[in-house]
Design an enzyme around this catalytic site. Sequence first.
Site, PDB file in Angstrom:
ATOM      1  N   HIS A  88     -22.034 103.626  63.802  1.00  0.00           N
ATOM      2  CA  HIS A  88     -21.598 105.034  63.438  1.00  0.00           C
ATOM      3  C   HIS A  88     -20.659 104.790  62.076  1.00  0.00           C
ATOM      4  O   HIS A  88     -19.664 105.896  62.192  1.00  0.00           O
ATOM      5  CB  HIS A  88     -21.227 105.956  64.358  1.00  0.00           C
ATOM      6  CG  HIS A  88     -22.009 105.890  65.665  1.00  0.00           C
ATOM      7  ND1 HIS A  88     -23.213 106.911  65.871  1.00  0.00           N
ATOM      8  CD2 HIS A  88     -21.972 105.049  66.871  1.00  0.00           C
ATOM      9  CE1 HIS A  88     -23.476 106.481  67.153  1.00  0.00           C
ATOM     10  NE2 HIS A  88     -23.144 105.220  67.595  1.00  0.00           N
ATOM     11  N   SER A 122     -14.118 101.593  33.122  1.00  0.00           N
ATOM     12  CA  SER A 122     -14.093 102.919  32.846  1.00  0.00           C
ATOM     13  C   SER A 122     -13.654 103.159  31.345  1.00  0.00           C
ATOM     14  O   SER A 122     -12.822 102.530  30.712  1.00  0.00           O
ATOM     15  CB  SER A 122     -13.260 103.661  33.700  1.00  0.00           C
ATOM     16  OG  SER A 122     -12.963 104.954  33.227  1.00  0.00           O
ATOM     17  N   LYS A 165      -9.774 100.905  36.145  1.00  0.00           N
ATOM     18  CA  LYS A 165     -10.940 100.737  36.896  1.00  0.00           C
ATOM     19  C   LYS A 165     -11.711  99.623  36.746  1.00  0.00           C
ATOM     20  O   LYS A 165     -11.867  98.968  35.864  1.00  0.00           O
ATOM     21  CB  LYS A 165     -11.796 102.090  36.592  1.00  0.00           C
ATOM     22  CG  LYS A 165     -11.354 103.285  36.974  1.00  0.00           C
ATOM     23  CD  LYS A 165     -11.285 103.364  38.531  1.00  0.00           C
ATOM     24  CE  LYS A 165     -12.852 103.534  39.251  1.00  0.00           C
ATOM     25  NZ  LYS A 165     -13.371 104.838  38.900  1.00  0.00           N
ATOM     26  N   GLU A 205     -24.363  99.601  42.352  1.00  0.00           N
ATOM     27  CA  GLU A 205     -24.571 101.218  42.370  1.00  0.00           C
ATOM     28  C   GLU A 205     -26.099 101.510  41.767  1.00  0.00           C
ATOM     29  O   GLU A 205     -26.842 102.146  42.200  1.00  0.00           O
ATOM     30  CB  GLU A 205     -23.738 102.209  41.575  1.00  0.00           C
ATOM     31  CG  GLU A 205     -22.327 102.145  42.144  1.00  0.00           C
ATOM     32  CD  GLU A 205     -21.184 102.532  41.384  1.00  0.00           C
ATOM     33  OE1 GLU A 205     -20.964 103.950  41.250  1.00  0.00           O
ATOM     34  OE2 GLU A 205     -20.597 101.936  40.630  1.00  0.00           O
TER      35      GLU A 205
END
Length: 460
Positions: free
Chosen positions: A157, A278, A284, A291
């Site tokens: 979970h 970024s 970043k 992804e």
Amino acid sequence: MNEKLWGGRFSQATDALVEKFNASIEVDKRLYASDIQGSIAHLKMMANESIISKDEAQILIKGLGRVKSKMDNNEIPFTDSLEDIHMHVEDALGEESGDVAKKLHTGRSRNDQVALDVRIYLKEETKHIIQMLTDFQRALVVMAKKHLKIIMPGYTHMQRAQPVLFAHHLMAYYEMIGRDVQRFGDSLKRVDVMPLGAAALAGTTYPLNREYTRQVLGFGKVSENSIDSVSDRDFVMEFIGHASICMIHLSRLSEELILWSSSEFAFITISDAFTTGSSIMPQKKNPDVAELVRGKTGRVVGNLVAILTTMKSLPMAYNKDMQEDKEPLFDTVDTLKICTAVYTRMLPNIEVHADRMKAACKQGFLNATDFADYLVNKGMAFRQAHSVAGKAVAFGLGQNKELNELSLAELQSFSELIEQDIYHFISLDQMISRRISYGGTSFDNVALAVQRAEKELDLS
Ligand code: ARG
């Protein structure tokens, strides 16, 4: 008027927009080598059965060789007016070999031809994908072996549950990919069926020797029913189905890599070579590869829905709808291959932060089950032990302390069975060591699982 190969009964030229709409060459041009291979086999068979002469077959086979090298070098322009790759090859053969090229299509239809071409293509690609997935498994096993002793929190979970070995977690992916390999291997048997000779749908009046063609092409068997031979795209649906499951596995790994590389987890660092920055935030470092793999899973599942929907309710036998099978198929092959390749390269470049994983194991009562097991070992029934451990957890929560941070006196207030040895019993190493049930996360089990995998993959 541009004379079509099928133009005999037509008196009007094809509408310009329809010509573009009908053409599949932009997509199916990648089948040219398979198409030529199939045609050469067809010619050899026809010569062997004296349907055409040996000389004619020789001329045409040589001509097809020249067409192949021209297509290899992009020397043959593709045009919508020639519709698809089958027409292009036949047309180019006419240029190379003259009128005798008109004999190539004897006893054959594009319906069985395209079924053959896709099968030749997919057989190769499936074998290649199995190889690539096996390489990916190797990368997983190498990584597991490198980090055999590292302990991380296991989750259910998405909540910290019990400690597990990081290597055990990686080996779960080894198992998943192993099933993918099996699935592709199994479906390969159903791709490995030779449909040529079914012609349009009914078979042909020529004395074709399909068994001979099968042998020339190295297929496992000849298809049984001519109608099924030209209508069957099960093998395409099956392949994309297997690919979808495989991509879902990769997407689950992606999700974990993304989470683990966040500052919140900081379990891993993905190397600079596999991340990007970024354009606005200088600090970043984004896990784009993971992804993208996660995102591309959507494409592949979309391809599965596309092919299933295209095939749904299609009457027998060939229908032009089926020309729509190639885009989802090719896109699935390309996507699965690039995702697998990129992950195989990325894994060895992941830095693992054992200290962070260990620290995460020390918070969240991951030893509560073992606390209950301790009491069971001392004679208490498990349900009761569970309840006692629960009470101890509640107490700890109130004190802002883990179970192992409570004093012996505090622990003993929950059960007289508790003695000093509880601290050793619920320590991290002990919790791992005791999980010796087959397939469990004990150090010995996982080392053995890695060894077995090394053997399976010829790594040792
Ligand atoms: N381009 C077609 C396809 O990909 C080839 C078969 C066409 N057959 C036909 N009778 N029009 O499905």
